[in-house]
Enzyme design. Structure first.
Site, mmCIF file in Angstrom:
data_model
loop_
_atom_site.group_PDB
_atom_site.id
_atom_site.type_symbol
_atom_site.label_atom_id
_atom_site.label_comp_id
_atom_site.label_asym_id
_atom_site.label_seq_id
_atom_site.Cartn_x
_atom_site.Cartn_y
_atom_site.Cartn_z
ATOM 1 N N TYR A 236 0.844 -1.209 0.000
ATOM 2 C CA TYR A 236 0.000 0.000 0.000
ATOM 3 C C TYR A 236 0.878 1.259 0.000
ATOM 4 O O TYR A 236 0.669 2.176 -0.798
ATOM 5 C CB TYR A 236 -0.927 -0.043 1.232
ATOM 6 C CG TYR A 236 -1.585 1.257 1.594
ATOM 7 C CD1 TYR A 236 -2.653 1.756 0.857
ATOM 8 C CD2 TYR A 236 -1.144 2.001 2.693
ATOM 9 C CE1 TYR A 236 -3.257 2.962 1.199
ATOM 10 C CE2 TYR A 236 -1.748 3.188 3.042
ATOM 11 C CZ TYR A 236 -2.804 3.675 2.294
ATOM 12 O OH TYR A 236 -3.396 4.867 2.628
HETATM 13 N N1 LIG Z 1 -6.678 5.087 6.894
HETATM 14 C C1 LIG Z 1 -5.685 5.945 7.090
HETATM 15 O O1 LIG Z 1 -5.178 6.122 8.212
HETATM 16 C C2 LIG Z 1 -5.194 6.759 5.925
HETATM 17 C C3 LIG Z 1 -4.124 7.620 6.127
HETATM 18 C C4 LIG Z 1 -3.716 8.442 5.070
HETATM 19 C C5 LIG Z 1 -4.362 8.384 3.852
HETATM 20 N N2 LIG Z 1 -5.407 7.513 3.671
HETATM 21 C C6 LIG Z 1 -6.085 7.521 2.356
HETATM 22 O O2 LIG Z 1 -7.274 8.289 2.484
HETATM 23 C C7 LIG Z 1 -8.151 7.964 1.399
HETATM 24 C C8 LIG Z 1 -9.602 7.925 1.817
HETATM 25 O O3 LIG Z 1 -9.810 7.450 3.104
HETATM 26 P P1 LIG Z 1 -11.308 7.109 3.603
HETATM 27 O O4 LIG Z 1 -11.220 6.847 5.048
HETATM 28 O O5 LIG Z 1 -12.265 8.124 3.066
HETATM 29 O O6 LIG Z 1 -11.524 5.717 2.827
HETATM 30 P P2 LIG Z 1 -12.894 5.000 2.384
HETATM 31 O O7 LIG Z 1 -14.026 5.394 3.249
HETATM 32 O O8 LIG Z 1 -12.560 3.542 2.287
HETATM 33 O O9 LIG Z 1 -13.153 5.608 0.919
HETATM 34 C C9 LIG Z 1 -12.533 5.094 -0.215
HETATM 35 C C10 LIG Z 1 -13.484 5.269 -1.374
HETATM 36 O O10 LIG Z 1 -12.885 4.664 -2.529
HETATM 37 C C11 LIG Z 1 -13.941 4.044 -3.241
HETATM 38 N N3 LIG Z 1 -13.551 2.980 -4.141
HETATM 39 C C12 LIG Z 1 -12.961 1.799 -3.825
HETATM 40 N N4 LIG Z 1 -12.904 1.017 -4.927
HETATM 41 C C13 LIG Z 1 -13.473 1.727 -5.935
HETATM 42 C C14 LIG Z 1 -13.733 1.459 -7.297
HETATM 43 N N5 LIG Z 1 -13.415 0.277 -7.859
HETATM 44 N N6 LIG Z 1 -14.355 2.393 -8.047
HETATM 45 C C15 LIG Z 1 -14.713 3.585 -7.496
HETATM 46 N N7 LIG Z 1 -14.506 3.898 -6.202
HETATM 47 C C16 LIG Z 1 -13.903 2.967 -5.438
HETATM 48 C C17 LIG Z 1 -14.836 3.450 -2.166
HETATM 49 O O11 LIG Z 1 -16.082 3.138 -2.736
HETATM 50 P P3 LIG Z 1 -17.271 2.411 -1.903
HETATM 51 O O12 LIG Z 1 -17.853 3.506 -1.057
HETATM 52 O O13 LIG Z 1 -18.198 1.922 -2.960
HETATM 53 O O14 LIG Z 1 -16.631 1.311 -1.119
HETATM 54 C C18 LIG Z 1 -14.853 4.564 -1.158
HETATM 55 O O15 LIG Z 1 -15.900 5.448 -1.428
HETATM 56 C C19 LIG Z 1 -7.628 6.650 0.827
HETATM 57 O O16 LIG Z 1 -7.002 6.924 -0.408
HETATM 58 C C20 LIG Z 1 -6.580 6.208 1.835
HETATM 59 O O17 LIG Z 1 -5.541 5.488 1.210
HETATM 60 C C21 LIG Z 1 -5.824 6.708 4.679
#
Ligand SMILES: NC(=O)c1ccc[n+]([C@@H]2O[C@H](COP(=O)([O-])OP(=O)(O)OC[C@H]3O[C@@H](n4cnc5c(N)ncnc54)[C@H](OP(=O)(O)O)[C@@H]3O)[C@@H](O)[C@H]2O)c1
Length: 220
Positions: free
Chosen positions: A132
């Site tokens: 990742y």
């Molecule tokens: N977790 C951490 O601590 C952390 C830290 C830094 C950065 N980030 C980054 O922050 C970002 C967002 O975080 P978040 O908490 O908002 O994540 P999230 O709630 O999992 O949102 C990710 C979105 O991506 C969409 N997605 C996944 N597969 C897809 C596909 N095939 N086509 C279209 N959309 C798709 C999901 O769609 P669905 O709603 O349909 O599932 C969801 O709406 C991510 O890029 C993550 O890597 C995370």
């Protein structure tokens, strides 16, 4: 009214971001995969755009973005589907979105990436997490080598605490956490601040009001 296309529009950040954009008189167009997500997005004031990063080609994605002024990419596989899905969404999905934005004539592109120190030093760091982090860095390199008016935002580890409105934002910061709400309001400000361009912003919870923290960055 400026139109902002959100890739990952139905995600946790994506939904808060839609409301933050509406508050600033910006019009969100939120890519989502499922018809049942559309009502909730509409209730936030966003225009839902149905589409799956796994199915769309560049021309189809460009036509979904058509007429928008900027793209914010906050999609991610979230560890589901192993390395293959991380590669497909966080990696290839970003490359597809960059290519589509270029084809649609959209210059402004903001990427939600990750803090490089996330998970460092963990003895039990999984190969999936290592992959990742590698894919996130590759996505940054891909965007930064494009001719777009890009901004990369690297939040610390995300929390669901209520937004405090207070952040630290800088070119390089000590690793920490930040709430999704504060990430969303930072993105909503950044996309509307053209002086912030072709740069990387690290973002954590902090002590400065979001807009002021970004204005300091411009002044520096
Ligand atoms: N977790 C951490 O601590 C952390 C830290 C830094 C950065 N980030 C980054 O922050 C970002 C967002 O975080 P978040 O908490 O908002 O994540 P999230 O709630 O999992 O949102 C990710 C979105 O991506 C969409 N997605 C996944 N597969 C897809 C596909 N095939 N086509 C279209 N959309 C798709 C999901 O769609 P669905 O709603 O349909 O599932 C969801 O709406 C991510 O890029 C993550 O890597 C995370």
């Amino acid at each position: 009214m400026r139109k902002i296309f959100i890739v990952g529009g139905a995600g946790k950040i994506g939904r808060i971001l839609a409301a933050e954009l509406v508050q600033r008189d910006l019009q969100p167009f939120s890519l989502c995969r499922k018809a049942e997500q559309a009502d909730a997005l509409q209730a936030l004031g966003a225009t839902p755009v149905i589409g799956d990063l796994l199915d769309l080609n560049i021309a189809q994605m460009a036509s979904k973005m058509d007429g928008c002024d900027a793209v914010i990419f906050t999609a991610g596989a979230g560890g589901k589907g192993g390395e293959e899905m991380t590669n497909a969404i966080d990696g290839d999905g970003l490359a597809l979105s960059v290519a589509a934005a270029r084809r649609a004539g959209i210059k402004r592109f903001v990427l939600v990436s990750a803090f490089p120190e996330a998970g460092r030093g963990k003895k039990d760091a999984s190969p999936t997490f290592e992959n990742y982090m590698k894919v996130k860095k590759q996505a940054e390199v891909h965007l930064a080598s494009s001719d777009l008016d890009w901004v990369i935002v690297r939040p610390g580890t995300l929390t669901d605490h209520p937004a405090s409105g207070l952040i630290d934002a800088g070119l390089t910061l000590p690793y920490s956490t930040v709430s999704r709400g504060d990430v969303a309001s930072t993105l909503a400000e950044v996309v509307n601040m053209p002086q912030i361009s072709r740069t990387i912003i690290e973002l954590t919870q902090g002590g400065t009001v979001v807009k002021e923290a970004l204005q300091h960055l411009i002044a520096e």
